[in-house]
Design an enzyme around this catalytic site. Structure first.
Site, PDB file in Angstrom:
ATOM      1  N   ALA A 101       7.055   7.080  -9.745  1.00 50.01           N
ATOM      2  CA  ALA A 101       7.309   6.216 -10.900  1.00 50.01           C
ATOM      3  C   ALA A 101       8.697   6.427 -11.481  1.00 50.01           C
ATOM      4  O   ALA A 101       9.223   5.543 -12.173  1.00 50.01           O
ATOM      5  CB  ALA A 101       6.254   6.470 -11.980  1.00 50.01           C
ATOM      6  N   GLY A 154       0.785  -1.233   0.000  1.00 45.24           N
ATOM      7  CA  GLY A 154       0.000   0.000   0.000  1.00 45.24           C
ATOM      8  C   GLY A 154       0.810   1.274   0.000  1.00 45.24           C
ATOM      9  O   GLY A 154       0.248   2.365  -0.194  1.00 45.24           O
ATOM     10  N   VAL A 155       2.116   1.188   0.190  1.00 47.82           N
ATOM     11  CA  VAL A 155       2.977   2.371   0.154  1.00 47.82           C
ATOM     12  C   VAL A 155       3.134   2.829  -1.297  1.00 47.82           C
ATOM     13  O   VAL A 155       3.273   2.012  -2.207  1.00 47.82           O
ATOM     14  CB  VAL A 155       4.355   2.052   0.771  1.00 47.82           C
ATOM     15  CG1 VAL A 155       5.361   3.166   0.505  1.00 47.82           C
ATOM     16  CG2 VAL A 155       4.217   1.823   2.268  1.00 47.82           C
ATOM     17  N   MET A 168       5.216   4.933  -4.297  1.00 45.20           N
ATOM     18  CA  MET A 168       6.574   5.309  -4.655  1.00 45.20           C
ATOM     19  C   MET A 168       6.536   6.023  -6.003  1.00 45.20           C
ATOM     20  O   MET A 168       5.835   5.577  -6.914  1.00 45.20           O
ATOM     21  CB  MET A 168       7.454   4.060  -4.739  1.00 45.20           C
ATOM     22  CG  MET A 168       8.905   4.337  -5.082  1.00 45.20           C
ATOM     23  SD  MET A 168       9.941   2.837  -4.981  1.00 45.20           S
ATOM     24  CE  MET A 168       9.320   1.924  -6.394  1.00 45.20           C
ATOM     25  N   GLY A 212      12.673   7.596 -10.421  1.00 46.61           N
ATOM     26  CA  GLY A 212      13.591   7.908  -9.339  1.00 46.61           C
ATOM     27  C   GLY A 212      14.883   8.493  -9.855  1.00 46.61           C
ATOM     28  O   GLY A 212      15.101   8.626 -11.067  1.00 46.61           O
ATOM     29  N   LYS A 256      20.355   0.150   0.093  1.00 48.15           N
ATOM     30  CA  LYS A 256      20.549  -1.294  -0.033  1.00 48.15           C
ATOM     31  C   LYS A 256      21.592  -1.798   0.954  1.00 48.15           C
ATOM     32  O   LYS A 256      22.598  -1.121   1.192  1.00 48.15           O
ATOM     33  CB  LYS A 256      20.991  -1.646  -1.456  1.00 48.15           C
ATOM     34  CG  LYS A 256      20.164  -1.009  -2.558  1.00 48.15           C
ATOM     35  CD  LYS A 256      20.801  -1.247  -3.916  1.00 48.15           C
ATOM     36  CE  LYS A 256      20.143  -0.407  -4.996  1.00 48.15           C
ATOM     37  NZ  LYS A 256      20.448   1.034  -4.865  1.00 48.15           N
ATOM     38  N   ASP A 274      17.662   6.986  -4.911  1.00 52.62           N
ATOM     39  CA  ASP A 274      18.127   5.617  -4.708  1.00 52.62           C
ATOM     40  C   ASP A 274      19.630   5.600  -4.496  1.00 52.62           C
ATOM     41  O   ASP A 274      20.392   6.061  -5.340  1.00 52.62           O
ATOM     42  CB  ASP A 274      17.768   4.757  -5.930  1.00 52.62           C
ATOM     43  CG  ASP A 274      18.407   3.384  -5.862  1.00 52.62           C
ATOM     44  OD1 ASP A 274      17.955   2.571  -5.038  1.00 52.62           O
ATOM     45  OD2 ASP A 274      19.355   3.122  -6.627  1.00 52.62           O
ATOM     46  N   TYR A 301      27.668   2.086  -2.338  1.00 58.58           N
ATOM     47  CA  TYR A 301      28.004   3.218  -3.200  1.00 58.58           C
ATOM     48  C   TYR A 301      28.945   4.210  -2.512  1.00 58.58           C
ATOM     49  O   TYR A 301      29.600   5.011  -3.179  1.00 58.58           O
ATOM     50  CB  TYR A 301      26.749   3.985  -3.630  1.00 58.58           C
ATOM     51  CG  TYR A 301      25.782   3.229  -4.494  1.00 58.58           C
ATOM     52  CD1 TYR A 301      26.078   1.961  -4.995  1.00 58.58           C
ATOM     53  CD2 TYR A 301      24.542   3.784  -4.819  1.00 58.58           C
ATOM     54  CE1 TYR A 301      25.166   1.271  -5.780  1.00 58.58           C
ATOM     55  CE2 TYR A 301      23.625   3.107  -5.617  1.00 58.58           C
ATOM     56  CZ  TYR A 301      23.947   1.844  -6.086  1.00 58.58           C
ATOM     57  OH  TYR A 301      23.031   1.173  -6.861  1.00 58.58           O
ATOM     58  N   HIS A 331      21.017  -6.055  -1.681  1.00 55.56           N
ATOM     59  CA  HIS A 331      21.643  -5.620  -2.932  1.00 55.56           C
ATOM     60  C   HIS A 331      21.891  -6.763  -3.909  1.00 55.56           C
ATOM     61  O   HIS A 331      21.910  -6.560  -5.120  1.00 55.56           O
ATOM     62  CB  HIS A 331      22.960  -4.916  -2.609  1.00 55.56           C
ATOM     63  CG  HIS A 331      23.390  -3.925  -3.617  1.00 55.56           C
ATOM     64  ND1 HIS A 331      24.069  -2.774  -3.313  1.00 55.56           N
ATOM     65  CD2 HIS A 331      23.233  -3.883  -4.968  1.00 55.56           C
ATOM     66  CE1 HIS A 331      24.320  -2.079  -4.407  1.00 55.56           C
ATOM     67  NE2 HIS A 331      23.825  -2.739  -5.431  1.00 55.56           N
ATOM     68  N   GLY A 349      19.099   8.029  -9.385  1.00 52.66           N
ATOM     69  CA  GLY A 349      20.130   7.155  -8.858  1.00 52.66           C
ATOM     70  C   GLY A 349      21.469   7.849  -8.705  1.00 52.66           C
ATOM     71  O   GLY A 349      21.771   8.822  -9.399  1.00 52.66           O
TER      72      GLY A 349
END
Length: 294
Positions: free
Chosen positions: A16, A11-12, A14, A18, A75, A45, A50, A108, A20
């Site tokens: 469409a 139900g959360v 987000m 993003g 991640k 993200d 990273y 990840h 990176g």
């Protein structure tokens, strides 16, 4: 403008599209994320591996966009797999990001050679979710057999599977398996990073004549066409750039539609050749790196 969104299986919602920051140097990350947020992106993200979670968090704090309006995803790296290790991995990521709640936390890699650690790591994500420390949980680079094994030993179906998807490597079977389980497909390298032709030679989706012709029809760039292709096939896409003009260009994809025949034409470009590492080849011996404390 209001960005379209996907509703996850819990139900959360987000965004469409993003933004990176893979391979974005820490000293360039703050400016890139600030530019993305100013452009209109509301999903960032990153990942422990990273090395730029701290800079993402700083950019969020500097932004005029409120924290509640920003969807943060990160991640857990394989070096922190295992139940207690993953719980601590959350603490490290949250500390660097400077937040108490992470919107989406995912594993990840599948780490197939030590999948018992993967299962324990995912159970830690389930605990974090139950405690409200994360709003959604998921996986990345999981192939169909990895998902089957995970679903058999855990309780919560992943909300997303972040995988390599672009016109030259579509992963049709995996896309279908994710959809069957109610898992949102999330595309990394959505416009193709390292790409190959069917004969194994290097190529670029940005120079593909089919994509170029479609772009010309719409007065758009090849990158915009590819991002639109993802969204119209119900995939969330995560483009990256450090250039403000390119960041803005990648966001300008909500004012046109591709016809079914154009979508099919792009699908037909699939070479079946992966650009990133094979998920089965990921081991802690080869890819394990320590994730620093906050």
């Amino acid at each position: 403008m209001t960005i379209p969104s996907f509703t996850l299986n819990n139900g959360v919602t987000m965004p469409a599209l993003g933004f990176g920051v893979y391979q974005t140097p820490p000293d360039e990350t703050i400016a890139a994320v600030e530019s993305a947020l100013a452009t209109g992106y509301r999903h960032i993200d990153t990942a422990a591996a990273y090395g730029n979670e701290r800079e993402v968090g700083e950019a969020v704090r500097r932004s005029e966009v409120g924290r509640d309006d920003i969807f943060l995803e990160t991640k857990i790296w394989i070096s922190d797999f295992g139940y207690d290790e993953t719980l601590h991995g959350f603490d490290k990521s949250a500390g660097k990001l400077g937040v108490e709640v992470i919107d989406l936390l995912i594993l990840h890699q599948a780490l197939p050679g030590e999948f018992d650690l993967t299962v324990q790591a995912y159970r830690a994500l389930e605990k974090l979710y139950g405690e409200g420390k994360v709003r959604a949980i998921g996986v990345s680079n999981f192939m169909p057999d990895h998902l089957t094994r995970l679903l058999a030993e855990t309780e919560i179906v992943p909300a997303v599977n972040q995988i390599e998807v672009h016109p030259y490597f579509r992963q049709s079977e995996l896309l279908a398996v994710d959809t069957e389980h109610g898992i949102l497909n999330q595309a990394w390298s959505p416009i193709g990073g390292i790409t190959f032709y069917r004969d194994g030679s290097h190529g670029s989706t940005l120079e593909d004549p089919v994509i170029g012709a479609i772009a010309t029809e719409h007065g758009k760039t090849p990158a915009q066409v590819m991002l639109r292709w993802h969204l119209q096939q119900n995939r969330q896409a995560i483009p990256k750039s450090v250039r403000p003009a390119r960041i803005a260009e990648n966001f300008d994809i909500f004012d046109f539609d591709l016809t079914p025949d154009r979508l099919t034409a792009i699908d037909a470009l699939d070479t079946g050749i992966r650009g990133g590492p094979q998920p089965e080849d990921i081991t802690r011996e080869t890819f394990g790196v320590p994730i620093p404390e906050p």
